[in-house]
Enzyme design. Sequence first.
Site, short mmCIF file in Angstrom:
data_model
loop_
_atom_site.label_atom_id
_atom_site.label_comp_id
_atom_site.label_asym_id
_atom_site.label_seq_id
_atom_site.Cartn_x
_atom_site.Cartn_y
_atom_site.Cartn_z
N GLN A 1 -7.14 -1.41 -1.09
CA GLN A 1 -8.22 -2.40 -1.23
C GLN A 1 -9.32 -2.24 -0.17
O GLN A 1 -10.50 -2.30 -0.50
CB GLN A 1 -7.62 -3.80 -1.17
CG GLN A 1 -8.55 -4.87 -1.67
CD GLN A 1 -7.80 -6.14 -2.02
OE1 GLN A 1 -7.29 -6.82 -1.14
NE2 GLN A 1 -7.72 -6.45 -3.30
N ASP B 1 -9.32 -0.15 5.92
CA ASP B 1 -8.51 -0.54 7.08
C ASP B 1 -7.01 -0.53 6.76
O ASP B 1 -6.18 -0.37 7.65
CB ASP B 1 -8.90 -1.94 7.55
CG ASP B 1 -10.37 -2.02 7.88
OD1 ASP B 1 -10.71 -2.05 9.07
OD2 ASP B 1 -11.19 -2.01 6.94
N TYR B 2 -6.67 -0.74 5.51
CA TYR B 2 -5.25 -0.85 5.15
C TYR B 2 -4.65 0.46 4.69
O TYR B 2 -3.50 0.52 4.27
CB TYR B 2 -5.05 -1.97 4.11
CG TYR B 2 -5.75 -3.23 4.55
CD1 TYR B 2 -5.59 -3.67 5.87
CD2 TYR B 2 -6.62 -3.93 3.73
CE1 TYR B 2 -6.27 -4.79 6.34
CE2 TYR B 2 -7.29 -5.05 4.19
CZ TYR B 2 -7.12 -5.47 5.49
OH TYR B 2 -7.79 -6.56 5.97
N HIS C 1 -11.88 -5.34 8.73
CA HIS C 1 -12.68 -5.25 7.51
C HIS C 1 -13.91 -4.37 7.69
O HIS C 1 -14.87 -4.50 6.94
CB HIS C 1 -13.10 -6.64 7.02
CG HIS C 1 -11.95 -7.46 6.52
ND1 HIS C 1 -11.17 -8.21 7.36
CD2 HIS C 1 -11.43 -7.62 5.29
CE1 HIS C 1 -10.22 -8.81 6.66
NE2 HIS C 1 -10.35 -8.46 5.40
N GLU D 1 0.81 -1.22 0.00
CA GLU D 1 0.00 0.00 0.00
C GLU D 1 0.84 1.27 0.00
O GLU D 1 0.51 2.27 -0.66
CB GLU D 1 -0.95 0.02 1.21
CG GLU D 1 -2.09 -0.99 1.14
CD GLU D 1 -1.67 -2.42 1.45
OE1 GLU D 1 -0.52 -2.61 1.91
OE2 GLU D 1 -2.47 -3.35 1.25
#
Length: 799
Positions: free
Chosen positions: A553, A556-557, A598, A531
């Site tokens: 994606q 959360d990331y 998620h 990321e």
Amino acid sequence: MDALYSNDAATLEKLSFENFRNEVLKDYRIACESRETSLLGRKEVLTGKAKFGIFGDGKEVAQVAVAKFFKPGDTRAGYYRDQTFMMAAGIANVEQYFSQLFSDPDINNDPFSAGRQMNAHFATKNVDDNGDWLPLAKMRNSSSDMAPTAGQMPRSLGLALASKLFRNVEVFKQHTNLSDNGKEICFATIGDASTSEGHFWEVINAAGVLQVPLAVFVWDDGYGISVPKQYQTTKGSISEALKGMQKTNGSNGIDIYKLKGWDYAGMCEVFEPAIQKIRDTHTPALFHIEEITQPQGHSTSGSHERYKKPERLAWEKEWDCIKQMREWMLENELAAEDELNDIEMTAKHFVKESKQRAWDKFLAPVKKQTEEALPLLVSLAQSLEGDAKNTVASIADHLNGNKEPLRREIMKALATALDAAGHHQPAAGPLQDYYNSLRKENAAIYNSYLYNQGPKSALKVKVIDKYYDEHATVVNGYEVLNKYFDELFASNNKVAAFGEDVGFIGDVNQGFAGLQAKYGADRISDTGIRELSIMGQGIGLALRGLRPIAEIQYLDYLLYGLQPLSDDAATTHFRTAGGQSCPLIVRTRGHRLEGIWHSGSPMGMIINSLRGFYVCVPRNMVQAAGMYNTLLQANDPAIIIECLNGYRLKEKLPSNLLTYTIPLGIPEIVKEGEDITLVSYGSMLRIIAEAAETLDKMGIHCEVIDVQTLLPFDIHHTIVDSLKKTSRIVFIDEDVPGGAAAYMFNKVMEEQGGYRYLDVSPRTITAQPHRPSYASDGDYFSKPNTEDIIRVVKEMMAE
Ligand SMILES: Cc1ncc(C[n+]2csc(CCOP(=O)(O)OP(=O)(O)O)c2C)c(N)n1
Ligand SMILES: [Mg+2]
């Protein structure tokens, strides 16, 4: 001149030797000027004229050698040691260097940052004053430096990747002002110790995979401040540690070169073919430049005698690159001793004079302010009596005696004098007016360019409403986006999209399904799970004039990719005082799903770390598409957070998919009501809709407002208008307590003066402070639910 037309081989040889000699002497001169700049720069800090200094001494010779191969179209992504490179490339001169050291806020004096950055943080403009792209293919470019170590690496990947895309993507080839068939290289520089950062490894790996024209130069002076490289790097050598990345026949990977930083001839010899190879083949390379010194230590903040042994200090003296270059020139009879002495003396004088000019220019406008303020202070003092008179007179005296005033000292003097005189005292009028005008002037100098202010502001994009045909189809949310991206890629010759699973399968929710096959694997591409560098990839492409949509994606990331967004993209426009734009769009999806990692909605984190971004939180995919349309017409970076649970919800497909725009900062009243105002965004709105329907049946009529964007927030104060009607307000979101709901609360209560229209205490309904527990029950008890909303609204109605 005649000799040029002569066929005499000896004359030609003599000429080319003369050219070579002149070139070497020019490099030596630049190296000397740079060294003198470092020496004098340090003195200026130690005598208090500048705050802090960090210099490029010890790196001069390597950098004059590198700069020879830095061609128009190339871009640098470097760090604070690169002054010689910048001087040799014609990007910086000594006077400008000192202007930045003195934090001169005039962009004409410090063209890199208008005094916003510490010294040795370079940049060249990538847009003109209207936000239109400059002919970058014809310019020697520098992305804007940052202090966070290795922070330049993520963006370097995108700066290099842009060349690959310009070379390979058919519709990008027409942008000849931005690229000449992708022959441009990104020159990244980094210190030996900073290669310990994950940023470095992630980018080197990605460059090896992607095969992009990235040249990385490691200035290895053996230390990261005080920590030597055996504590930084496996085997104490970055080139040794990277050996497995070496490109071999038939593999991808990078080329690795090891050079000595004092060996001018050796470096020139290797750089020339090596850099040409990068240009031609797009094979990335790392140049490990060893045996570099730091004659003055790390920075003005400390002394290297504290941590370097006497033997090391003695070695550094002996192997000083300028000393070595000098000896090499004498040995090879390229110059006589006198000639070199002359160059050195001239450099010293030149640097001194340049510094003085920078200082005079820095002081002139402030002195002018003093000159304007003084008569106003004196005349105010004359009109006063007693203590007030004495105070104002002594302020005037003090200011008069200050030969090198700062802007803040003038402001403080004026404010203190006004306080002493009493602001309502009629005689204070002229001083008050002057003070107000300086406040405005200083705000324009120091607080501007967070966002584009001119024609490329997203806030100036024309609003075009969506419309529906009589027979408009109803489709799934993801199909709205899929259709939208298809039309977008067919018509916009600058967009590219990439991220994890974005290419072949067309993203995990099928927004890009089928589009890679249609538009090519360079334009819609899969990336590794990285990321941080996906964001860097986007930043670099945006800086070179493309319109990247870089995907995270799941929301959360975002944390993995946040550093380059916050430190780099969000500050690009600000830290270059409008000189650079970075129109990156980050696409992600979040809120409401299930599971600790998620279902995130860390909106407080985003709005606080990404000032300089627009933050869009569309409630559905039709709104999202309109936001993409708006952003793509403007130059600021933005993040669009699609609703993770919205891709399978049905939506009516607008007929003007590619043209309607959603204005930023304009909330929409999604349900009218007169009893209470509920303010929210994104997925929460569906839960609120359910609660509002139930409450309607109970006779409580909620007005539901979708803020649509968090940055900017309700620029025309629509929400307070609703509050005037209802006198009750709740801010609802899925973030933790004190997160984005608190931000909205603050905006409406303080900025919009909403507190004046309240009948009962305003409230927030947020998630619990912990991460959400798993599955449907975990969600219900962790995030705000319908029943929570109904209960709070009923309590407020009963108050
Ligand atoms: C992320 C981050 N951590 C720490 C620092 C503080 N810092 C500034 S320079 C530096 C050392 C860098 O050493 P190196 O990469 O070898 O570069 P050099 O200064 O030696 O050229 C450190 C730790 C920083 N600026 N950014
Ligand atoms: Mg170092």
